[in-house]
Structures are given as C-alpha cells and as structure tokens.
Design a protein around this motif. Structure first.
Motif, PDB file in Angstrom:
ATOM      1  N   MET A 293       0.850  -1.191   0.000  1.00 20.99           N
ATOM      2  CA  MET A 293       0.000   0.000   0.000  1.00 20.99           C
ATOM      3  C   MET A 293       0.886   1.240   0.000  1.00 20.99           C
ATOM      4  O   MET A 293       1.955   1.249   0.630  1.00 20.99           O
ATOM      5  CB  MET A 293      -0.900   0.041   1.238  1.00 20.99           C
ATOM      6  N   THR A 295       0.895   4.859   1.500  1.00 21.98           N
ATOM      7  CA  THR A 295       0.179   5.536   2.584  1.00 21.98           C
ATOM      8  C   THR A 295       0.694   6.952   2.753  1.00 21.98           C
ATOM      9  O   THR A 295       1.900   7.219   2.645  1.00 21.98           O
ATOM     10  CB  THR A 295       0.331   4.774   3.910  1.00 21.98           C
ATOM     11  N   GLU A 298      -2.832   8.380   6.638  1.00 17.44           N
ATOM     12  CA  GLU A 298      -3.958   7.435   6.603  1.00 17.44           C
ATOM     13  C   GLU A 298      -4.264   6.910   8.004  1.00 17.44           C
ATOM     14  O   GLU A 298      -4.691   5.761   8.155  1.00 17.44           O
ATOM     15  CB  GLU A 298      -3.625   6.250   5.682  1.00 17.44           C
ATOM     16  N   VAL A 302      -5.471   3.005   8.296  1.00 24.20           N
ATOM     17  CA  VAL A 302      -4.394   2.048   8.070  1.00 24.20           C
ATOM     18  C   VAL A 302      -4.514   0.813   8.957  1.00 24.20           C
ATOM     19  O   VAL A 302      -4.268  -0.323   8.514  1.00 24.20           O
ATOM     20  CB  VAL A 302      -3.005   2.720   8.233  1.00 24.20           C
ATOM     21  N   CYS A 320       4.313  -1.083   3.399  1.00 25.18           N
ATOM     22  CA  CYS A 320       3.784   0.269   3.235  1.00 25.18           C
ATOM     23  C   CYS A 320       4.920   1.208   2.823  1.00 25.18           C
ATOM     24  O   CYS A 320       5.938   1.275   3.516  1.00 25.18           O
ATOM     25  CB  CYS A 320       3.157   0.785   4.528  1.00 25.18           C
ATOM     26  N   ASP A 322       5.463   4.893   2.825  1.00 24.52           N
ATOM     27  CA  ASP A 322       4.733   5.928   3.548  1.00 24.52           C
ATOM     28  C   ASP A 322       5.360   7.306   3.366  1.00 24.52           C
ATOM     29  O   ASP A 322       6.579   7.472   3.481  1.00 24.52           O
ATOM     30  CB  ASP A 322       4.696   5.595   5.046  1.00 24.52           C
ATOM     31  N   SER A 324       3.754  10.047   5.007  1.00 27.71           N
ATOM     32  CA  SER A 324       2.974  10.833   5.965  1.00 27.71           C
ATOM     33  C   SER A 324       3.830  11.915   6.613  1.00 27.71           C
ATOM     34  O   SER A 324       4.993  11.691   6.948  1.00 27.71           O
ATOM     35  CB  SER A 324       2.399   9.926   7.052  1.00 27.71           C
ATOM     36  N   THR A 329       0.604   7.432  10.901  1.00 27.23           N
ATOM     37  CA  THR A 329       0.397   6.285  10.015  1.00 27.23           C
ATOM     38  C   THR A 329       1.560   5.295  10.043  1.00 27.23           C
ATOM     39  O   THR A 329       1.343   4.085  10.215  1.00 27.23           O
ATOM     40  CB  THR A 329       0.141   6.762   8.576  1.00 27.23           C
ATOM     41  N   ASP A 371      -5.117   0.442  -2.541  1.00 30.50           N
ATOM     42  CA  ASP A 371      -5.094   1.691  -1.791  1.00 30.50           C
ATOM     43  C   ASP A 371      -5.466   1.452  -0.331  1.00 30.50           C
ATOM     44  O   ASP A 371      -6.125   0.443   0.002  1.00 30.50           O
ATOM     45  CB  ASP A 371      -6.064   2.702  -2.412  1.00 30.50           C
ATOM     46  N   CYS A 372      -5.081   2.392   0.511  1.00 29.19           N
ATOM     47  CA  CYS A 372      -5.288   2.247   1.957  1.00 29.19           C
ATOM     48  C   CYS A 372      -6.546   2.963   2.435  1.00 29.19           C
ATOM     49  O   CYS A 372      -6.662   3.320   3.597  1.00 29.19           O
ATOM     50  CB  CYS A 372      -4.062   2.807   2.691  1.00 29.19           C
ATOM     51  N   ASP A 373      -7.506   3.154   1.519  1.00 23.62           N
ATOM     52  CA  ASP A 373      -8.689   3.946   1.893  1.00 23.62           C
ATOM     53  C   ASP A 373      -9.990   3.171   1.727  1.00 23.62           C
ATOM     54  O   ASP A 373     -11.074   3.755   1.694  1.00 23.62           O
ATOM     55  CB  ASP A 373      -8.737   5.225   1.057  1.00 23.62           C
TER      56      ASP A 373
END
Length: 519
Positions: A293, A295, A298, A302, A320, A322, A324, A329, A371-373
């Motif tokens: 994913m 991220t 998230e 997550v 992940c 990431d 962020s 996250t 996706d992480c959503d």
C-alpha cells in the motif's frame, strides 16, 4: 562499430581449435579471410572494436542476479550491473577474464560446452536472468549449451539470447554475387560454427523449452559501412576506444533511434542481430506474497486495512511505502507488523509506486497492491492470488469502470474511460481501466522492466509494457467503494502524465497484445 557488439572475445585463443571436419576448412564456401587478426589489430586481440549490445541491455530490466555466459571483457555485464544487479560472468579466455574481473562482481573460468565444468563452476546457484550475448554461434551444439544452463535459472527466470542474423541484406547480396567470405568479425566471423536466421533463432530457444516473449534487434544499416567507418576513424589502442568517441555517441543519440524504427519494419532483412527475450514457463505453485500500500496521512484507516489484509492473506508480508507528514500512520503500520519504507519529503505517486514494486520484487514472488482507503475491497486478494498462482496470469488488472461505480464522481469516470479508450486506440490493448489502484504482479515480470517512476500515472507503464511484451494480463471487474479519508489525486498532473506515458509507450513491444484477457 564492431560486428560483434558485446561479444568481446578479446583473445585469439578464445576461438579455440576447430572441430574435425569443420566446414570452414572446405573450399566450397568460397574464398575467405585467413584465420588471424587483421593487421591493424594489436597481437593477441581478435576484435578491432568492441561495444555494448544495446538492444540486449535495453531489455534487461532490473534483475537481482545475472549470469553472463561468455562474458568476454564484461561490457554487457558492466552495463547490466548499473541496474543494481549482481553480475557473474563465465569466460574461458584468460586475458578477457582478467578485464571482465575488473568490471563484474565475479568471473568464473569454465568451458561452457562441458556439463561437468559448468556444474563445478556454478554448483546449485540460480539466477534471475541468464545472458547469451553472441556466444551460442561460437559453439558446435548451441542447443546443448543453452539447455546446460537452464537448471541454474530461477522459477519464472528470464533468458536473453543474442544471435547474428545470417539473412541480413549484405549477406544476401553477397550470396547473389556468389560470395560467402569469412571475416575477422561480424555475421561471417571466422570463429562462428553455426548461423541463424530470425526463424531458426526462435526455434532454437523454443526447443530448449523456453517461452519466447519478445524479439528485438540491432539494426544492419549504418553498420553495413563498418569497414569504411573504421578506416576513417581508426581502431585505437583499446577496442573500446570507438565506443567512447564523440562520433559514436552522436550516432547513438541522433541516428540509431531512426535505424531502430526502420529495422523493426523488416527485422529478417534489416537486423544485424536478433535479441530474444524468453523465460522458464510459469508453473502452478504457492508463491511468497507481498501485499503493498502507498500511505500518506492514513491514520484513520491504516489499522483497519491491515486487519482486512490479514484476514484475506494471513501469510503475506505487508509493505507500506509511507509519505505521511501529519499523523502516526507509519508508527501504526509498523506496530501491526507491516514493513514500512519512508519516503519523506513526499515525492509523489510515481516514485512511491516504483519503490513499492521493486522493494517487493526483491524478496517476494507475487505482489498485490491496493489503496489504503477501502476503495478496493481486500476480499479480492485471494481471487487475484489464484489467478497468478494457479492459472498462470502475470498481471491481474482490477477494473473499476466497466460501468460507473456510485462511489466515483461522473467526471472521474468519464476521464478514466477516455484514457482507457486512448490506450486501446494507440496500443491495441482492450483495457477498460488504465489507472486501477489494485493489481497483482508476478514479481519476475516487475524485474523484467525498468519502470521510471518520475511523475504521475506510472500504472499506465506497468500495465501496457507487460501487455505489449508477451506477458499474460487478465482484467477482472471489481467493486469500487466509498473512500475513507481524503483523496490525494492530482488531477491536472495526472492527466498530463497520462498523455506523456501513453505516447512514450508506443515504441515498447508489439501493438495488439494478444494475451490480454478480459473477464
């Protein structure tokens, strides 16, 4: 412009003795050059000029480990090493082996025509990619040599074979004039024991039990004037001098791209070498799985997403990438057992996806990303896994837009359908979703390409390239759900990069990928 790019046999001794009854000892082939290096070439060196086999290096991708069989002085292997691969060469000629040892990770001395010698040199080692760069034509039994190395190929591993094209137009013209003259280098190199057309080269690879994916070529246009060019430029003290010269670099920057386009229209006639990309056919098996994913802030989703992935694939490594900057996250993901790679400051979707794909391919056999959503249901993971592991798919594209999902705004839906229609028109690939955020990839396919993540819309390359280069791509419809959190989509940048990538993919592979399956 040598007539043996990448082969670089280096030493006269590398040719070895001719076998008894070698047809080159007969007069029926007509007059030929004596079996010695030309006068302008220093003693102990066979080729006046040596260069990288550019068509071969262009299709290498990003393998982890490479075996370069008959590596010569290591020109091709050194170019491949720049992709990040660990490159092992095999070379019998001591002087060539010494130079290759300076360029490659290791060079082994072994007679490639001997089962015992190859077993002793390699033991139980296996490689992602095995190169046969203009070496098989120097052997009495090319098929036996090719098969001898296949036990040292990883599951789904690739083989690239380059062979001179004896049906190139200058050779045909010579035959019409009653000439078949051997030369110190080139298609009629006086150390060649076997000769190949495009068709017979393909048969050789297929008889070894390999699956042919694509065929590229080095052109035989400017190269036909090799002797004239060399007489004007001189061979130099080092066989690699010409490849470092300004005229040579200008040729490759300005002329070679046009040659490639022309030669691709009639490769049987206009190719100097055929470069065949093949692989060990996939077999049904359980594969090491990574679920990935991207991220970015998230925090609210997550943890729950990782829980859903664990339900669908308890044995998977979760990765992940990431970016962020505003929440926890990465800490949450790491605390739940995910492997987290940080990309901060954020560089955008393309670089993050590139990092995700090649990081997964470095240690897994199968990558599924989403996706992480919660827009893509994790419950689809077992279906994608079965399509790759049991049914032999190389890529599974999850299409959201066969009909408009309620969760997708109308402008987004129309844009996605328009992009898919353009991909179909330009490339002949009947996809309905070029931007899907959920796909499965056989990791050997990822490593077979050098995807450039700079910019947005990388999923276009990672879908079209495999589809046009002989891999089996399956498209299946999926549900698309309401998003948890806010969208990070950059609509204008995504549109511009979509157009750029659709255009840049035109020269890749063949139009009308006949292995694209819609379900």
């Amino acid at each position: 412009m040598n007539a043996e790019p990448g082969r670089a046999r280096g030493d006269v001794e590398a040719r070895g003795p001719r076998p008894p009854g070698d047809p080159r000892d007969e007069d029926t082939a007509g007059p030929r050059a004596p079996l010695r290096a030309p006068a302008e070439v220093p003693a102990g060196r066979k080729y006046a000029v040596e260069e990288v086999n550019r068509a071969l290096v262009a299709v290498v991708g990003r393998p982890r480990t490479v075996l370069d069989v008959g590596c010569g002085i290591g020109l091709n292997g050194a170019a491949v090493k720049r992709t990040g691969a660990r490159v092992t060469g095999i070379e019998i000629a001591p002087a060539s082996r010494a130079r290759a040892g300076e360029a490659l990770d290791e060079v082994l001395a072994a007679d490639i025509t001997s089962d015992a010698a190859v077993r002793e040199a390699l033991g139980d080692r296996r490689f992602d990619l095995i190169l046969f760069a203009d070496v098989l034509e120097h052997t009495a039994d090319p098929l036996a040599v090719l098969c001898r190395f296949l036990p040292h190929l990883e599951e789904d591993g690739h083989v690239i074979v380059s062979l001179p094209n004896v049906a190139a137009w200058p050779v045909r013209l010579g035959l019409l004039a009653g000439r078949f003259d051997y030369a110190p280098s080139g298609i009629l190199d006086d150390s060649h024991l076997r000769f190949f057309t495009r068709a017979s080269a393909l048969r050789l690879v297929e008889r070894a039990g390999l699956e042919v994916l694509r065929v590229e070529q080095n052109p035989m246009l400017v190269r036909a004037a090799k002797e004239l060019i060399l007489s004007g430029l001189g061979a130099g003290d080092d066989p690699t001098d010409l490849a470092r010269s300004l005229p040579y670099k200008a040729y490759h920057a300005l002329v070679r791209p046009l040659e490639d386009v022309v030669a691709s229209r009639a490769p049987g006639l206009l190719a100097f070498q055929h470069v065949i990309v093949a692989r060990k056919p996939p077999r049904p098996r359980r594969m090491r799985l990574t679920v990935g994913m991207l991220t970015m802030d998230e925090e609210e989703s997550v943890g729950a997403m990782i829980g859903e992935i664990r339900k669908a694939a308890p044995d998977a490594e979760i990765l992940c990438v990431d970016s962020s900057t505003k929440d926890r996250t990465p800490e949450i993901a790491a605390s739940l057992g995910a492997r987290v790679l940080r990309q901060v400051p954020p560089r955008g979707h393309g670089p993050a996806m590139e990092l995700l794909m090649y990081s997964a391919a470095a240690r897994s056999e199968l990558l599924i990303y989403l996706d992480c959503d919660f827009t893509y249901p994790a419950e689809n993971i077992p279906v994608l896994r079965r399509l790759v592991e049991e049914e032999g798919a190389d890529v599974v594209n999850c299409a959201r837009t066969r009909s408009r999902p309620a969760a997708m705004p109308v402008p987004n839906y129309l844009a996605n359908r328009a992009f898919a229609a353009m991909a179909h028109a330009m490339h002949g690939i009947p996809t309905s979703d070029v931007h899907s955020g959920m796909r499965a990839y056989r990791c050997s396919v990822i490593r077979a390409f050098d995807f450039d993540g700079e910019g947005d819309a990388l999923p276009i390359d990672t879908l079209l390239f495999p589809a046009k280069c002989g891999y089996r791509v399956v498209e299946m419809p999926i549900d698309y759900n309401e998003r948890v959190g806010t969208s990070k989509l950059r609509k204008l940048a995504g549109t511009v990069w979509t157009m750029i990538r659709l255009l840049r993919a035109l020269p890749v592979g063949d139009r009308l990928g006949d292995r694209y399956e819609r379900r």
